[in-house]
Design a protein around this motif. Structure first.
Motif, PDB file in Angstrom:
ATOM      1  N   PHE A 104      17.497   2.237   9.767  1.00 26.12           N
ATOM      2  CA  PHE A 104      16.342   1.651  10.348  1.00 26.12           C
ATOM      3  C   PHE A 104      15.186   2.420  10.847  1.00 26.12           C
ATOM      4  O   PHE A 104      14.142   2.307  10.804  1.00 26.12           O
ATOM      5  CB  PHE A 104      16.846   0.572  11.246  1.00 26.12           C
ATOM      6  N   PHE A 105      15.459   3.778  11.589  1.00 21.53           N
ATOM      7  CA  PHE A 105      14.727   4.767  11.847  1.00 21.53           C
ATOM      8  C   PHE A 105      14.354   5.655  11.036  1.00 21.53           C
ATOM      9  O   PHE A 105      13.531   6.741  11.408  1.00 21.53           O
ATOM     10  CB  PHE A 105      15.290   5.402  13.183  1.00 21.53           C
ATOM     11  N   ASN A 106      14.743   5.717   9.714  1.00 22.62           N
ATOM     12  CA  ASN A 106      14.384   6.794   8.775  1.00 22.62           C
ATOM     13  C   ASN A 106      13.372   5.879   7.677  1.00 22.62           C
ATOM     14  O   ASN A 106      12.775   6.870   6.714  1.00 22.62           O
ATOM     15  CB  ASN A 106      15.489   7.430   8.020  1.00 22.62           C
ATOM     16  N   TRP A 107      13.194   4.962   7.827  1.00 19.57           N
ATOM     17  CA  TRP A 107      12.384   4.142   6.711  1.00 19.57           C
ATOM     18  C   TRP A 107      10.848   4.539   6.548  1.00 19.57           C
ATOM     19  O   TRP A 107      10.435   4.490   5.384  1.00 19.57           O
ATOM     20  CB  TRP A 107      12.288   2.683   7.023  1.00 19.57           C
ATOM     21  N   PRO A 108      10.269   5.219   7.769  1.00 19.68           N
ATOM     22  CA  PRO A 108       8.987   5.882   7.695  1.00 19.68           C
ATOM     23  C   PRO A 108       8.681   6.946   6.523  1.00 19.68           C
ATOM     24  O   PRO A 108       7.675   6.899   5.955  1.00 19.68           O
ATOM     25  CB  PRO A 108       8.698   6.320   8.763  1.00 19.68           C
ATOM     26  N   TYR A 109       9.636   7.720   6.177  1.00 21.27           N
ATOM     27  CA  TYR A 109       9.761   8.695   5.230  1.00 21.27           C
ATOM     28  C   TYR A 109       9.325   8.189   3.755  1.00 21.27           C
ATOM     29  O   TYR A 109       8.730   8.606   3.145  1.00 21.27           O
ATOM     30  CB  TYR A 109      10.975   9.635   5.333  1.00 21.27           C
ATOM     31  N   MET A 110      10.221   7.078   3.508  1.00 24.90           N
ATOM     32  CA  MET A 110      10.004   6.462   2.372  1.00 24.90           C
ATOM     33  C   MET A 110       8.643   5.538   2.390  1.00 24.90           C
ATOM     34  O   MET A 110       8.089   5.515   1.429  1.00 24.90           O
ATOM     35  CB  MET A 110      10.999   5.660   2.047  1.00 24.90           C
ATOM     36  N   GLY A 111       8.312   4.860   3.247  1.00 28.51           N
ATOM     37  CA  GLY A 111       7.202   4.264   3.411  1.00 28.51           C
ATOM     38  C   GLY A 111       6.117   5.163   3.229  1.00 28.51           C
ATOM     39  O   GLY A 111       4.972   4.566   2.673  1.00 28.51           O
ATOM     40  N   ARG A 112       5.864   6.373   3.800  1.00 27.53           N
ATOM     41  CA  ARG A 112       4.637   7.360   3.401  1.00 27.53           C
ATOM     42  C   ARG A 112       4.662   7.540   2.140  1.00 27.53           C
ATOM     43  O   ARG A 112       3.401   7.444   1.522  1.00 27.53           O
ATOM     44  CB  ARG A 112       4.861   8.235   4.280  1.00 27.53           C
ATOM     45  N   ILE A 113       5.556   7.589   1.449  1.00 23.39           N
ATOM     46  CA  ILE A 113       5.464   7.863  -0.090  1.00 23.39           C
ATOM     47  C   ILE A 113       5.297   6.788  -0.898  1.00 23.39           C
ATOM     48  O   ILE A 113       4.296   7.193  -1.704  1.00 23.39           O
ATOM     49  CB  ILE A 113       6.914   8.551  -0.804  1.00 23.39           C
ATOM     50  N   VAL A 114       5.658   5.783  -0.552  1.00 24.38           N
ATOM     51  CA  VAL A 114       5.321   4.408  -1.272  1.00 24.38           C
ATOM     52  C   VAL A 114       3.895   4.361  -0.897  1.00 24.38           C
ATOM     53  O   VAL A 114       3.010   3.688  -2.040  1.00 24.38           O
ATOM     54  CB  VAL A 114       6.182   3.372  -0.942  1.00 24.38           C
ATOM     55  N   ARG A 115       3.327   4.197   0.085  1.00 23.64           N
ATOM     56  CA  ARG A 115       2.104   3.920   0.677  1.00 23.64           C
ATOM     57  C   ARG A 115       0.975   4.921  -0.361  1.00 23.64           C
ATOM     58  O   ARG A 115      -0.055   4.562  -0.530  1.00 23.64           O
ATOM     59  CB  ARG A 115       1.893   4.388   2.228  1.00 23.64           C
ATOM     60  N   GLY A 116       1.371   6.196  -0.354  1.00 22.73           N
ATOM     61  CA  GLY A 116       0.434   7.179  -0.870  1.00 22.73           C
ATOM     62  C   GLY A 116       0.502   6.837  -2.395  1.00 22.73           C
ATOM     63  O   GLY A 116      -0.636   6.920  -2.964  1.00 22.73           O
ATOM     64  N   GLN A 117       1.493   6.635  -2.800  1.00 24.55           N
ATOM     65  CA  GLN A 117       1.334   6.026  -4.298  1.00 24.55           C
ATOM     66  C   GLN A 117       0.771   4.685  -4.680  1.00 24.55           C
ATOM     67  O   GLN A 117      -0.047   4.805  -5.741  1.00 24.55           O
ATOM     68  CB  GLN A 117       3.031   5.955  -5.070  1.00 24.55           C
ATOM     69  N   THR A 118       0.910   3.820  -3.786  1.00 24.01           N
ATOM     70  CA  THR A 118       0.192   2.536  -3.930  1.00 24.01           C
ATOM     71  C   THR A 118      -1.330   2.663  -3.827  1.00 24.01           C
ATOM     72  O   THR A 118      -2.061   2.264  -4.568  1.00 24.01           O
ATOM     73  CB  THR A 118       0.670   1.515  -2.912  1.00 24.01           C
ATOM     74  N   LEU A 119      -1.655   3.565  -2.835  1.00 29.17           N
ATOM     75  CA  LEU A 119      -3.129   3.768  -2.770  1.00 29.17           C
ATOM     76  C   LEU A 119      -3.737   4.391  -4.173  1.00 29.17           C
ATOM     77  O   LEU A 119      -4.869   3.915  -4.505  1.00 29.17           O
ATOM     78  CB  LEU A 119      -3.586   4.862  -1.693  1.00 29.17           C
ATOM     79  N   ALA A 120      -2.882   5.201  -4.849  1.00 26.36           N
ATOM     80  CA  ALA A 120      -3.541   5.558  -6.173  1.00 26.36           C
ATOM     81  C   ALA A 120      -3.420   4.498  -7.275  1.00 26.36           C
ATOM     82  O   ALA A 120      -4.372   4.296  -7.989  1.00 26.36           O
ATOM     83  CB  ALA A 120      -2.776   6.834  -6.617  1.00 26.36           C
ATOM     84  N   LEU A 121      -2.346   3.637  -7.174  1.00 28.72           N
ATOM     85  CA  LEU A 121      -2.212   2.815  -8.401  1.00 28.72           C
ATOM     86  C   LEU A 121      -3.164   1.482  -8.040  1.00 28.72           C
ATOM     87  O   LEU A 121      -3.445   0.780  -9.084  1.00 28.72           O
ATOM     88  CB  LEU A 121      -0.847   2.290  -8.332  1.00 28.72           C
TER      89      LEU A 121
END
Length: 332
Positions: free
Chosen positions: A203-220
């Motif tokens: 639960f407390f480690n999800w921001p690491y994955m969230g940042r990567i997915v957010r950055g890829q989504t901004l491009a896609l």
């Protein structure tokens, strides 16, 4: 008068129809993106070795109980006859290694080290895989929503990520794990300890994955296929999970393989500090904790679980690096 054309001889002298038929039979087939990635991955011998070790570790963890039964091992059986009553150390050389105990026995209690390593393997992998799955699910959903909608939604989710990243995770995990040791949510004992570790780590480690997915989504989100979906009347949820998510599978897989070893180390750290998996259940971190009092006179009891953690973490990291290079060669 011209000579007749030879109809026999080498393939070069064959009739045009026969030559074309042979070329068609050997026509080059196209390769999918998965086949291309697999070809790249196979070229990386170190990553292949890491993948083989990971598969073996998963098999050992899944079959740990049958392996113990096959070898006649019990992780909680005391062998006081193998312990010197004066020093509390195993009798014989190399930590009491023998045919019955290939890796020796632990000091003081005489429990078999190999049995406890096998028993601790499934605990570490269950916690690591469970926490990684929870982090990936939460981080992927939050990253998709923040990256696609932008604006205030992106601001709120990004500040939430920053808040979670600012938490002193280790201290928070120690506090929660220590508070819930007795029983909670209808669980107690080993199921409770594993569930608490999965929740706290994931639960407390999800921001690491969230940042990567957010950055890829901004491009896609600016790509033509997203505009086409909007033009055809597709709603936000459909675009998120039917158009954007399939294009994020590669980075999600890569980062998941790199997140698993981090979670293994975190679980071992909590067990070493006494707030993770509780005895008598074997765990690699717990074995290191019990070896602290004897590592100067019997280092084998600390070396064996330490090597198990080291090899597991190294194998997952090598596999993750190889998958990253195979799925996204431009990142090299």
């Amino acid at each position: 008068m011209t000579a007749p054309i030879e109809t026999t001889g080498s393939q070069a002298d064959a009739q045009p129809e026969a030559v074309l038929k042979g070329v068609e039979a050997r026509r080059i087939e196209g390769r999918s993106l998965g086949q291309i990635a697999w070809t790249r991955f196979k070229r990386d011998k170190i990553a292949v070795v890491g993948g083989i070790v990971v598969v073996l570790l998963i098999l050992v963890a899944a079959l740990s109980r049958p392996l113990q039964a096959l070898l006649g091992l019990d992780p909680n059986a005391f062998h006081q006859d193998l312990i010197d009553p004066n020093t509390s150390l195993p009798k014989g050389d190399f930590g009491g290694m023998s045919w019955d105990h290939p890796l020796g026995v632990e000091p003081k209690f005489g429990r078999d080290i190999l049995a406890r390593i096998l028993e601790g393997s499934w605990v570490s992998l269950v916690v690591a895989f469970g926490a990684t799955l929870l982090s990936v699910v939460i981080g992927t959903v939050m990253g998709l929503v923040a990256g696609y909608y932008g604006g205030r939604v992106d601001t709120v989710v990004s500040r939430l990520m920053d808040t979670f990243l600012a938490f002193p995770l280790l201290l928070f995990a120690i506090a929660i794990s220590a508070t819930l040791q007795g029983g909670a949510f209808g669980l107690e004992g080993l199921p409770l300890h594993i569930s608490v570790l999965i929740f706290v780590i994931g639960f407390f480690n999800w921001p690491y994955m969230g940042r990567i997915v957010r950055g890829q989504t901004l491009a896609l989100r600016e790509r033509e296929f997203v505009d086409a979906s909007r033009g055809m009347g597709a709603g936000g949820p459909y675009i998120l999970f039917k158009e954007l998510l399939p294009n994020l599978v590669a980075p999600i897989i890569v980062y998941s393989t790199l997140l698993i070893p981090t979670n293994i180390l975190f679980e071992a750290s909590l067990s070493f500090l006494g707030v993770g998996i509780q005895p008598p259940q074997a765990s690699w971190g717990g074995m290191l904790n019990e070896a602290v009092d004897f590592f100067q006179v019997d280092p084998q009891y600390m070396i064996v679980p330490g090597l198990a953690i080291f090899i597991t973490v190294l194998a997952f990291n090598l596999l993750g690096d190889g998958l990253r290079d195979a799925l996204d060669p431009r990142s090299r």
